[in-house]
Design a protein around this motif. Structure first.
Motif, PDB file in Angstrom:
ATOM      1  N   LEU A 418       0.828  -1.209   0.000  1.00  0.00           N
ATOM      2  CA  LEU A 418       0.000   0.000   0.000  1.00  0.00           C
ATOM      3  C   LEU A 418       0.860   1.257   0.000  1.00  0.00           C
ATOM      4  O   LEU A 418       0.540   2.238  -0.685  1.00  0.00           O
ATOM      5  CB  LEU A 418      -0.931   0.001   1.218  1.00  0.00           C
ATOM      6  CG  LEU A 418      -2.130  -0.948   1.145  1.00  0.00           C
ATOM      7  CD1 LEU A 418      -2.842  -1.016   2.488  1.00  0.00           C
ATOM      8  CD2 LEU A 418      -3.112  -0.508   0.061  1.00  0.00           C
ATOM      9  N   MET A 419       1.941   1.244   0.752  1.00  0.00           N
ATOM     10  CA  MET A 419       2.829   2.407   0.776  1.00  0.00           C
ATOM     11  C   MET A 419       3.402   2.670  -0.604  1.00  0.00           C
ATOM     12  O   MET A 419       3.449   3.815  -1.071  1.00  0.00           O
ATOM     13  CB  MET A 419       3.958   2.184   1.790  1.00  0.00           C
ATOM     14  CG  MET A 419       3.516   2.287   3.240  1.00  0.00           C
ATOM     15  SD  MET A 419       4.904   2.161   4.395  1.00  0.00           S
ATOM     16  CE  MET A 419       5.713   3.741   4.136  1.00  0.00           C
ATOM     17  N   VAL A 420       3.843   1.620  -1.288  1.00  0.00           N
ATOM     18  CA  VAL A 420       4.392   1.766  -2.642  1.00  0.00           C
ATOM     19  C   VAL A 420       3.304   2.249  -3.603  1.00  0.00           C
ATOM     20  O   VAL A 420       3.550   3.090  -4.481  1.00  0.00           O
ATOM     21  CB  VAL A 420       4.995   0.433  -3.127  1.00  0.00           C
ATOM     22  CG1 VAL A 420       5.395   0.520  -4.592  1.00  0.00           C
ATOM     23  CG2 VAL A 420       6.200   0.045  -2.268  1.00  0.00           C
ATOM     24  N   SER A 421       2.083   1.759  -3.407  1.00  0.00           N
ATOM     25  CA  SER A 421       0.968   2.098  -4.315  1.00  0.00           C
ATOM     26  C   SER A 421       0.629   3.580  -4.296  1.00  0.00           C
ATOM     27  O   SER A 421       0.108   4.109  -5.289  1.00  0.00           O
ATOM     28  CB  SER A 421      -0.278   1.292  -3.931  1.00  0.00           C
ATOM     29  OG  SER A 421      -0.055  -0.088  -4.074  1.00  0.00           O
ATOM     30  N   THR A 422       0.901   4.270  -3.183  1.00  0.00           N
ATOM     31  CA  THR A 422       0.563   5.698  -3.116  1.00  0.00           C
ATOM     32  C   THR A 422       1.273   6.497  -4.202  1.00  0.00           C
ATOM     33  O   THR A 422       0.783   7.546  -4.643  1.00  0.00           O
ATOM     34  CB  THR A 422       0.911   6.282  -1.737  1.00  0.00           C
ATOM     35  OG1 THR A 422       2.325   6.120  -1.481  1.00  0.00           O
ATOM     36  CG2 THR A 422       0.127   5.597  -0.628  1.00  0.00           C
ATOM     37  N   ALA A 423       2.430   6.003  -4.657  1.00  0.00           N
ATOM     38  CA  ALA A 423       3.197   6.723  -5.687  1.00  0.00           C
ATOM     39  C   ALA A 423       2.507   6.700  -7.039  1.00  0.00           C
ATOM     40  O   ALA A 423       2.820   7.512  -7.918  1.00  0.00           O
ATOM     41  CB  ALA A 423       4.597   6.119  -5.808  1.00  0.00           C
TER      42      ALA A 423
END
Length: 465
Positions: A418-423
Motif C-alpha cells: 500500500l505504501m508503494v501504491s501511493t506513488a
C-alpha cells in the motif's frame, strides 16, 4: 543511544499517569477514533476511486486492521505502557526504530486531528453556508482541548458518551437503510446500484487504491494499545476491547457503506460533502439531513478528541525516552501531560492556515500527507511483532495471535504494498513525496541527537507541574 535491555525500565520512566480507563471506555475510545471523518467524509474519495468495489476495499482494510489488532493485543498484554508500539519498537528493534515510529505516528495523528476539525468546519457550513471554516475550527478546538485538560477519568466518560451517540446513529442509519430497501417503491433505490456500470468500474487498480483510504478510515483503532497505559486492568481491558472493537467496526463500516451505495448511486457521491448526508437528503425523511449532519459533526468531534489524547501520550512517551524536550514529559496534578498536549495542537494550527489558504482542498491535502505516517506505523507494528515473537518463543503469553507467522507477514506485506501504491495515485502522490524526506530527516535528527545524548541515568521521580 544504547538499546535498553530491560523493558521495565521503559515502563517505569513513563510513570505518573492516572489509571482510570475501563475496558468499555477503551473500546469506545478506539471506535471514537476510527468512526469519524475517515468514514463519513473520506469514504466519498474512496468511492470515486473504486466505485461499488469500495466494499472490497474496506473489507481488505478491515482484514489488515484485524491482523494489526491481534499483534497489538498480544504485545500490549505483556507490556501495557502509554508509549505502546513506540516502546515495543524501541525495545525489540532498537532505539532508532522507536524514535521513527513515535514521531511518524505522532505527526500522522496530529494531522488527522486537523482533518477532523476541518471537517467540523465544513459540516457547520450546512447550517451557516456564508461563514468560513476557520472560526468553527477555533471554537471546537477550544472545546476539545478543554476536555483533554480535565483529567483522564472525565475524558473517558465524555468520549464514551460521544462515541455512543455516533454508534447509535450508525445503527439507526443501518435500520433506516434496510427499511428503505425493503419497503420503498422508489426504483432509484436498490442493490442494482452496486452493479450498474460494473462493480469494478475502475478495475482492480481502483479498488486497491481505495484500500489506502480505508486504512486512513480505520486509523486510531490502535489507540487501545496506547490507552492501556492508563487502564485499571490493562490485560483484561485490552483483550475485551480487541474483540469488541473489531466486530463493531467491521459491521458498521461494511453495512453502512453498502446501504449508502444502494441508496445513492456511486457516481453521485462527490467529495464536497458526506455521502451519508447525501443519502439522507435522497430519502427525504423530515429533518433527517439536519439531524444526520449533527451526528457526523459529533463523530468528527469524538474522533478529534480521542486523537488529540493519543498524540499527547505519544509525545509524552517521546519526552520520557529522552527524544523530545524534558518539559513535554511533565504532568499536571490531574495526571495530564499539559505541555505535550499543547505541542500536539500543531495539527489544529495547520488546519486553520490551510482553511484560510485553500479551504476547498485542505481536507484532501492533510489526509494524503497523514496517510504516510499511518502506513509506516502499521507496517512497523507488524515488523515489531515478528521480533517480539522471536524473543518470546518459550514464553507463556497472556494473549496469543493466531496464525503466526503467516498472519503477521501478510499484514506487513500488504502495508508495504500500500505504501508503494501511493506513488501511482494522483490523490496520494504527496504521500511519499512528504514521507520519504520526512523519514530521512528523522534519521538525521536521531543520529545528531544520539551523538550528544548522555548515558542512561537512574530513573527519577516523574515531574509534576
Amino acid at each position: 543511544m544504547k538499546p535498553i535491555k530491560d523493558f521495565e525500565h521503559i515502563a517505569r520512566r513513563q510513570g505518573g499517569l492516572n489509571k482510570h480507563l475501563t475496558a468499555g471506555q477503551m473500546s469506545m475510545l478506539a471506535i471514537g477514533g476510527a468512526i469519524g471523518t475517515g468514514l463519513f467524509l473520506g469514504s466519498a474519495y474512496a468511492i470515486q476511486m473504486a466505485g461499488p468495489s469500495v466494499l472490497l476495499s474496506y473489507l481488505i482494510g478491515g482484514a489488515i486492521a484485524l491482523l494489526l489488532m491481534g499483534c497489538l493485543a498480544e504485545m500490549t498484554s505483556e507490556h501495557p505502557t502509554p508509549g505502546s508500539f513506540g516502546d515495543y519498537a524501541e525495545f525489540y528493534l532498537g532505539p532508532l526504530f522507536g524514535f521513527l515510529v513515535r514521531y511518524s505516528y505522532w505527526s500522522c495523528v496530529v494531522l488527522a486531528v486537523g482533518t477532523e476539525v476541518t471537517a467540523i468546519g465544513m459540516y457547520m457550513q450546512f447550517w451557516f453556508p456564508a461563514t468560513p471554516i476557520w472560526p468553527w475550527v477555533l471554537l471546537f478546538s477550544a472545546a476539545v482541548i478543554a476536555i483533554n485538560l480535565i483529567g483522564v477519568k472525565s475524558f473517558g466518560q465524555v468520549e464514551y458518551a460521544l462515541s455512543t451517540v455516533k454508534v447509535v446513529a450508525i445503527v439507526a442509519f443501518i435500520v433506516i437503510g434496510i427499511g428503505i430497501l425493503s419497503f420503498s417503491a422508489n426504483p432509484a433505490f436498490g442493490l442494482r446500484n452496486l452493479t450498474e456500470g460494473g462493480f469494478l468500474p475502475f478495475g482492480v487498480k481502483g479498488m486497491w487504491f481505495a484500500v489506502i483510504v480505508s486504512i486512513f478510515s480505520y486509523l486510531s483503532i490502535e489507540m487501545i494499545a496506547v490507552a492501556a497505559g492508563e487502564a485499571k486492568n490493562p490485560v483484561i481491558a485490552v483483550r475485551a476491547a480487541f474483540k469488541g472493537t473489531i466486530v463493531r467496526l467491521f459491521i458498521f463500516y461494511m453495512l453502512s457503506i453498502g446501504l449508502m451505495l444502494a441508496i445513492v448511486p456511486w457516481r453521485q457521491s462527490g467529495t464536497g460533502e458526506s455521502p451519508f448526508l447525501m443519502a439522507m437528503n435522497v430519502i427525504h425523511l423530515p429533518a433527517a439531513a439536519g439531524i444526520f449532519n449533527f451526528i457526523v459533526l459529533v463523530a468528527a468531534l469524538s474522533a478529534m478528541n480521542s486523537q488529540l489524547y493519543i498524540t499527547t501520550r505519544m509525545m509524552f512517551s517521546l519526552s520520557r525516552a529522552g527524544q523530545a524536550p524534558a518539559a513535554l514529559g511533565r504532568i499536571s496534578r490531574r495526571g495530564i501531560p499539559v505541555n505535550a498536549l499543547a505541542m500536539s495542537c500543531i495539527g489544529i494550527l495547520v488546519s486553520i492556515v490551510l482553511s484560510l489558504v485553500a479551504p476547498k482542498t485542505s481536507f484532501a491535502a492533510m489526509m494524503s500527507i497523514s496517510v504516510y505516517g499511518a502506513c509506516f506505523t502499521w507496517l512497523m507494528i507488524f515488523v515489531t511483532h515478528l521480533f517480539f515473537r522471536r524473543r518470546h518463543r518459550q514464553t507463556h503469553l497472556k494473549f496469543r495471535m493466531w496464525g503466526f507467522p503467516y498472519t503477521t507477514l501478510a499484514g506487513a506485506l500488504l502495508m508495504a504494498a500500500l505504501m508503494v501504491s501511493t506513488a501511482f495515485t494522483e490523490f496520494f502522490r504527496m504521500t511519499l513525496w512528504f514521507g520519504i524526506p520526512f523519514t530521512l530527516l528523522l534519521v538525521a535528527a536521531y543520529l545528531f541527537h544520539s551523538r550528544r545524548a548522555p548515558a542512561p541515568q537512574p530513573l527519577k521521580v516523574p515531574e509534576v507541574e
